[in-house]
Design a protein around this motif. Structure first.
Motif, PDB file in Angstrom:
ATOM      1  N   SER A  26       6.312   3.822   3.450  1.00 13.08           N
ATOM      2  CA  SER A  26       6.488   2.793   4.323  1.00 13.08           C
ATOM      3  C   SER A  26       6.416   1.379   3.596  1.00 13.08           C
ATOM      4  O   SER A  26       7.245   0.622   3.985  1.00 13.08           O
ATOM      5  N   HIS A  27       5.587   1.525   2.460  1.00  8.23           N
ATOM      6  CA  HIS A  27       5.222   0.071   2.026  1.00  8.23           C
ATOM      7  C   HIS A  27       6.204  -0.250   0.870  1.00  8.23           C
ATOM      8  O   HIS A  27       7.195  -1.324   0.765  1.00  8.23           O
ATOM      9  N   SER A  28       6.961   0.696   0.236  1.00  4.30           N
ATOM     10  CA  SER A  28       8.257   0.903  -0.442  1.00  4.30           C
ATOM     11  C   SER A  28       9.471   0.163   0.545  1.00  4.30           C
ATOM     12  O   SER A  28      10.252  -0.844   0.141  1.00  4.30           O
ATOM     13  N   PHE A  29       9.633   0.647   1.486  1.00  2.00           N
ATOM     14  CA  PHE A  29      10.449   0.413   2.432  1.00  2.00           C
ATOM     15  C   PHE A  29      10.346  -0.847   3.171  1.00  2.00           C
ATOM     16  O   PHE A  29      11.391  -1.827   2.980  1.00  2.00           O
ATOM     17  N   ALA A  30       9.264  -1.402   3.235  1.00  2.11           N
ATOM     18  CA  ALA A  30       8.978  -2.735   3.745  1.00  2.11           C
ATOM     19  C   ALA A  30       9.333  -3.707   2.724  1.00  2.11           C
ATOM     20  O   ALA A  30       9.834  -4.691   3.359  1.00  2.11           O
ATOM     21  N   ARG A  31       9.021  -3.651   1.607  1.00  6.90           N
ATOM     22  CA  ARG A  31       9.016  -4.535   0.407  1.00  6.90           C
ATOM     23  C   ARG A  31      10.932  -4.492   0.434  1.00  6.90           C
ATOM     24  O   ARG A  31      11.436  -5.553   0.397  1.00  6.90           O
ATOM     25  N   LYS A  32      11.644  -3.410   0.602  1.00  6.75           N
ATOM     26  CA  LYS A  32      13.085  -3.596   0.593  1.00  6.75           C
ATOM     27  C   LYS A  32      13.585  -4.368   1.851  1.00  6.75           C
ATOM     28  O   LYS A  32      14.544  -4.942   1.530  1.00  6.75           O
TER      29      LYS A  32
END
Length: 153
Positions: A26-32
């Motif tokens: 989730s955090h990785s996707f949020a940054r993207k």
């Protein structure tokens, strides 16, 4: 727990491992998606609109498992970002429908590709068969617990 037995460790709980993976994904996707100018909640909203020509905010709220107030705030933000449009209901001046505009329609496939790549990055440790089994098991839990609404947090 038996008497004099130490409490279970965090690592003995499946929820611990699910949360660890979920948080990282989730955090990785949020940054993207934030680099594309939207939040994860806005992405979920845009993706829901992508499949509908026009939708009433109340129907969107129901489908996403959100309150009408939350949908109103999201729609205001996306309207300000020039990604959606509002259409007045000629029969009821208080009612309106929402739809993606051209910019929103162009953005959704790019965000979906980011989601696809994010999944590939995190789940490449699994074989295709393992990924299918994991998805099936998670869906089984969702169905058994009657979980609803899009995960946006």
């Amino acid at each position: 727990m038996k008497e004099n037995e130490p409490p279970s460790t965090l690592e003995t709980h499946l929820g611990y491992w699910l949360r660890m993976v979920s948080n990282a994904v989730s955090h990785s996707f949020a940054r993207k998606v934030e680099r594309e100018g939207v939040t994860v909640s806005e992405w979920v909203f845009l993706r829901a609109l992508y499949d509908a020509e026009r939708v009433q905010p109340s129907h969107l709220a129901e489908g996403m498992g959100m309150t009408k107030g939350a949908i109103s705030k999201l729609s205001d933000r996306l309207f300000e970002k020039s990604l959606i449009e509002r259409h007045a209901n000629p029969d009821d001046r208080r009612a309106h429908t929402l739809a993606l505009n051209a910019a929103g329609c162009e953005l959704v496939p790019r965000l979906a590709a980011l989601a696809d790549r994010n999944d590939a990055e995190f789940f490449d440790a699994l074989t295709p068969d393992e990924r299918q089994r994991l998805a099936k098991l998670l869906r089984k839990i969702v169905e058994k617990r009657e979980l609803a609404g899009a995960p946006v947090d």
